[in-house]
Design a protein around this motif. Structure first.
Motif, PDB file in Angstrom:
ATOM      1  N   ASN A 107       9.835  -9.633   3.776  1.00 51.11           N
ATOM      2  CA  ASN A 107      10.811  -8.773   3.100  1.00 51.11           C
ATOM      3  C   ASN A 107      12.263  -9.116   3.427  1.00 51.11           C
ATOM      4  O   ASN A 107      13.161  -8.612   2.763  1.00 51.11           O
ATOM      5  CB  ASN A 107      10.540  -7.306   3.436  1.00 51.11           C
ATOM      6  N   GLY A 122       3.161   4.152  11.122  1.00 48.79           N
ATOM      7  CA  GLY A 122       4.373   3.968  11.917  1.00 48.79           C
ATOM      8  C   GLY A 122       5.626   4.220  11.099  1.00 48.79           C
ATOM      9  O   GLY A 122       6.573   4.864  11.565  1.00 48.79           O
ATOM     10  N   ILE A 123       5.626   3.729   9.852  1.00 46.40           N
ATOM     11  CA  ILE A 123       6.794   3.910   8.988  1.00 46.40           C
ATOM     12  C   ILE A 123       6.922   5.384   8.615  1.00 46.40           C
ATOM     13  O   ILE A 123       8.014   5.951   8.634  1.00 46.40           O
ATOM     14  CB  ILE A 123       6.680   3.032   7.721  1.00 46.40           C
ATOM     15  N   VAL A 168      -0.612  -4.374   0.994  1.00 44.58           N
ATOM     16  CA  VAL A 168       0.552  -3.900   0.251  1.00 44.58           C
ATOM     17  C   VAL A 168       0.377  -4.218  -1.235  1.00 44.58           C
ATOM     18  O   VAL A 168       0.616  -3.383  -2.117  1.00 44.58           O
ATOM     19  CB  VAL A 168       1.839  -4.549   0.818  1.00 44.58           C
ATOM     20  N   ARG A 198       8.327   7.370  11.434  1.00 41.25           N
ATOM     21  CA  ARG A 198       9.751   7.096  11.622  1.00 41.25           C
ATOM     22  C   ARG A 198      10.583   7.833  10.573  1.00 41.25           C
ATOM     23  O   ARG A 198      11.616   8.418  10.893  1.00 41.25           O
ATOM     24  CB  ARG A 198      10.013   5.585  11.549  1.00 41.25           C
ATOM     25  N   THR A 236      13.722  -1.150   8.362  1.00 44.25           N
ATOM     26  CA  THR A 236      13.051  -0.269   7.403  1.00 44.25           C
ATOM     27  C   THR A 236      11.569  -0.603   7.290  1.00 44.25           C
ATOM     28  O   THR A 236      10.727   0.286   7.206  1.00 44.25           O
ATOM     29  CB  THR A 236      13.702  -0.426   6.017  1.00 44.25           C
ATOM     30  N   MET A 237      11.240  -1.885   7.274  1.00 39.24           N
ATOM     31  CA  MET A 237       9.851  -2.297   7.029  1.00 39.24           C
ATOM     32  C   MET A 237       8.973  -2.240   8.271  1.00 39.24           C
ATOM     33  O   MET A 237       7.769  -2.111   8.169  1.00 39.24           O
ATOM     34  CB  MET A 237       9.812  -3.740   6.485  1.00 39.24           C
ATOM     35  N   CYS A 238       9.552  -2.381   9.444  1.00 36.85           N
ATOM     36  CA  CYS A 238       8.716  -2.527  10.648  1.00 36.85           C
ATOM     37  C   CYS A 238       8.020  -1.211  10.993  1.00 36.85           C
ATOM     38  O   CYS A 238       8.666  -0.201  11.230  1.00 36.85           O
ATOM     39  CB  CYS A 238       9.555  -2.988  11.827  1.00 36.85           C
ATOM     40  N   PRO A 239       6.666  -1.208  11.035  1.00 39.02           N
ATOM     41  CA  PRO A 239       5.958   0.020  11.373  1.00 39.02           C
ATOM     42  C   PRO A 239       5.998   0.310  12.880  1.00 39.02           C
ATOM     43  O   PRO A 239       5.595   1.381  13.295  1.00 39.02           O
ATOM     44  CB  PRO A 239       4.518  -0.255  10.931  1.00 39.02           C
ATOM     45  N   CYS A 286      -0.225  -1.092   9.648  1.00 39.28           N
ATOM     46  CA  CYS A 286      -0.545   0.282   9.247  1.00 39.28           C
ATOM     47  C   CYS A 286       0.733   1.021   8.862  1.00 39.28           C
ATOM     48  O   CYS A 286       1.763   0.866   9.500  1.00 39.28           O
ATOM     49  CB  CYS A 286      -1.228   1.003  10.396  1.00 39.28           C
ATOM     50  N   THR A 295       5.502   0.808   1.202  1.00 31.25           N
ATOM     51  CA  THR A 295       5.094  -0.580   0.998  1.00 31.25           C
ATOM     52  C   THR A 295       6.261  -1.549   0.896  1.00 31.25           C
ATOM     53  O   THR A 295       6.173  -2.667   1.385  1.00 31.25           O
ATOM     54  CB  THR A 295       4.262  -0.684  -0.286  1.00 31.25           C
ATOM     55  N   THR A 296       7.322  -1.142   0.228  1.00 29.54           N
ATOM     56  CA  THR A 296       8.486  -2.016   0.076  1.00 29.54           C
ATOM     57  C   THR A 296       9.725  -1.232   0.503  1.00 29.54           C
ATOM     58  O   THR A 296       9.683   0.000   0.551  1.00 29.54           O
ATOM     59  CB  THR A 296       8.673  -2.438  -1.395  1.00 29.54           C
ATOM     60  N   PRO A 297      10.841  -1.921   0.791  1.00 37.55           N
ATOM     61  CA  PRO A 297      12.055  -1.188   1.184  1.00 37.55           C
ATOM     62  C   PRO A 297      12.450  -0.142   0.147  1.00 37.55           C
ATOM     63  O   PRO A 297      12.836   0.973   0.513  1.00 37.55           O
ATOM     64  CB  PRO A 297      13.102  -2.296   1.291  1.00 37.55           C
ATOM     65  N   ILE A 353      10.082   2.818   0.381  1.00 44.69           N
ATOM     66  CA  ILE A 353      10.296   3.528   1.648  1.00 44.69           C
ATOM     67  C   ILE A 353      11.522   4.420   1.536  1.00 44.69           C
ATOM     68  O   ILE A 353      11.500   5.579   1.962  1.00 44.69           O
ATOM     69  CB  ILE A 353      10.432   2.525   2.807  1.00 44.69           C
ATOM     70  N   ASN A 354      12.593   3.912   0.914  1.00 41.51           N
ATOM     71  CA  ASN A 354      13.797   4.738   0.764  1.00 41.51           C
ATOM     72  C   ASN A 354      13.533   5.934  -0.137  1.00 41.51           C
ATOM     73  O   ASN A 354      14.026   7.034   0.111  1.00 41.51           O
ATOM     74  CB  ASN A 354      14.945   3.890   0.201  1.00 41.51           C
ATOM     75  N   GLU A 395      13.312  10.547  11.474  1.00 42.35           N
ATOM     76  CA  GLU A 395      14.690  10.226  11.064  1.00 42.35           C
ATOM     77  C   GLU A 395      15.298  11.387  10.283  1.00 42.35           C
ATOM     78  O   GLU A 395      16.443  11.791  10.526  1.00 42.35           O
ATOM     79  CB  GLU A 395      14.695   8.990  10.147  1.00 42.35           C
ATOM     80  N   ILE A 425      16.809  -4.252   6.568  1.00 42.23           N
ATOM     81  CA  ILE A 425      15.510  -4.248   5.883  1.00 42.23           C
ATOM     82  C   ILE A 425      14.368  -4.404   6.906  1.00 42.23           C
ATOM     83  O   ILE A 425      13.329  -3.753   6.786  1.00 42.23           O
ATOM     84  CB  ILE A 425      15.434  -5.399   4.836  1.00 42.23           C
TER      85      ILE A 425
END
Lengths: 246, 66
Positions: free
Chosen positions: B19, A24-25, A224, A28, B54-57, A21, A178-180, A183-184, A32, B51
Motif C-alpha cells: 500500500n 488490530g486495525i 483483502v 486502533r 493506517t494499514m498496519c494491524p 488480521c 482493507t485499504t487506506p 479504513i478512513n 483513536e 499510509i
C-alpha cells in the motif's frame, strides 16, 4: 506536512492476532476515535468471546469479558448503572450474530444508548474456522466442508440492514479495513457511532469486515482481494441509518 | 527520519509494503524475535504520508511528524 500519528496509549500493548488480521486495525480506529473525543479515560469495554477476546490483552482501560454472546446484555447493564461513561461492545460475528443474536437484537430493539462494534470475518475464527451465521454461500469451513448450503443452513445474516429497517436505532453502518480509503471511511462511521452515544441518541452499530487469512487459507493480500470480490457482494458497505441532524 | 519502525511488533503481513504509494518499504533479511521478517523504510522515498501507519494491524509504525 507530515502529521504526527501514534497508536493511542490505551491500546499500546502488542496484540496476539494472526498476521494480516483486521482486528488490530479495528481496535486502533476505535481507540483513536475515543482519544480524539477526549473519552479514552472515560470508557468501559464489553468484550465478546472469540478472537475479539484478545482485545482484553491489548487494552489498558476498564473492560469486562462477557459471557459468550451476552455483551449486548452486559453493556446494557453497564450503561444503565453509569450513564455518563462511554460503553463500547466489541464482538465478533460468531459472538454477536450467531450465539448472541438474541442479546444483540434485544439491545437494538430497546434502543439502548451503547455503541456496538462487530468484526465480521465470516467464520468462528478462534475455534478453528467453523461456519457462522455470516458465512458466505458456498464458503468452505471446517463444519461446511462442501461449501455452505443455504437451503439447509439459511442465508448470511445482515445485521445493520435488519436494525436500520426494523428498529428505531440511532446509527447503523458497515465498513471494511482493507485499504487506506476504506479504513478512513470506517473510522468516520466509528466516530459517528460514538458521537451518537455521547449525545444520548441511542443504539449505534458498526459492522467491520475483516480479513481472516488463517481460516480462509489465504495470504493477507489474497484475503483483502477476497473481501473486495466476494464478501462485499453479500455485505454491501455504507451507512444504513444516519444520525438525525441536530 | 520521518517514520519510526518498531520491528518487534511486525508480523510480516505485507499490507504496508503493497500500500505504500512511494514503494519506500521493503523487507530486510533480518528476522525479529518471533521469526517474522522485518521491514525497512527508504528515507529518500518516504513522504511521511502515514499510509503505513493506517494499514498496519500491529502498530509497527509511528509517524514522527514536524
Amino acid at each position: 506536512m507530515a502529521k504526527a500519528r501514534k497508536i493511542p496509549e490505551i491500546a499500546k500493548k502488542p496484540s496476539s492476532f494472526c498476521p494480516g488480521c483486521g482486528h488490530g486495525i479495528a481496535i486502533r480506529l476505535i481507540t483513536e476515535c475515543l482519544e480524539e473525543m477526549g473519552q479514552d479515560t472515560n470508557v468501559m469495554f464489553g468484550i465478546g468471546v472469540g478472537c475479539s477476546s484478545l482485545l482484553g490483552g491489548v487494552l489498558e482501560t476498564d473492560r469486562l469479558h462477557c459471557l459468550h454472546g451476552r455483551a449486548g446484555a452486559v453493556c446494557t447493564g453497564m450503561k444503565r448503572v453509569s450513564p455518563n461513561q462511554m460503553v463500547v461492545s466489541y464482538q465478533g460475528d460468531g459472538d454477536a450474530y450467531s450465539i448472541g443474536i438474541g442479546e444483540t437484537t434485544s439491545a437494538a430493539y430497546r434502543n439502548e444508548n451503547i455503541s456496538v462494534f462487530v468484526v465480521n470475518n465470516t467464520n468462528y475464527g478462534m475455534t478453528g474456522g467453523q461456519m457462522s451465521n455470516t458465512t458466505l454461500p458456498g464458503q468452505k469451513t471446517t463444519t461446511s466442508v462442501l461449501g455452505r448450503d443455504c437451503a439447509i443452513t439459511g442465508s448470511p445474516i445482515k445485521f445493520p440492514e435488519l436494525v436500520s429497517d426494523q428498529f428505531n436505532v440511532a446509527y447503523a453502518a458497515r465498513g471494511a479495513v482493507t485499504t487506506p480509503a476504506e479504513i478512513n471511511k470506517t473510522k468516520k462511521y466509528i466516530k459517528e457511532a460514538l458521537t451518537a452515544q455521547l449525545n444520548g441518541e441511542g443504539y449505534s452499530v458498526v459492522e467491520i469486515l475483516s480479513a481472516c487469512p488463517t481460516n480462509w487459507g489465504m495470504t493477507p493480500l489474497q484475503s483483502v482481494e477476497h473481501i473486495h470480490t466476494k464478501v462485499v457482494e453479500h455485505f454491501p458497505l455504507g451507512e444504513y441509518k444516519t444520525r438525525e441532524a441536530k | 527520519m520521518k517514520v519510526k519502525v518498531e520491528s518487534l511488533r511486525c508480523k510480516q503481513c505485507e499490507l504496508c509494503v503493497v500500500n505504500c504509494p512511494k514503494d519506500a518499504i521493503t523487507f530486510t533479511e533480518e528476522f525479529n524475535e518471533f521469526g517474522y521478517r522485518t521491514t525497512v523504510i527508504d528515507d529518500d522515498k518516504c513522504i511521511g504520508c502515514g499510509i503505513c501507519y493506517t494499514m498496519c494491524p500491529d502498530g509497527v509504525y509511528e509517524i514522527i511528524g514536524e
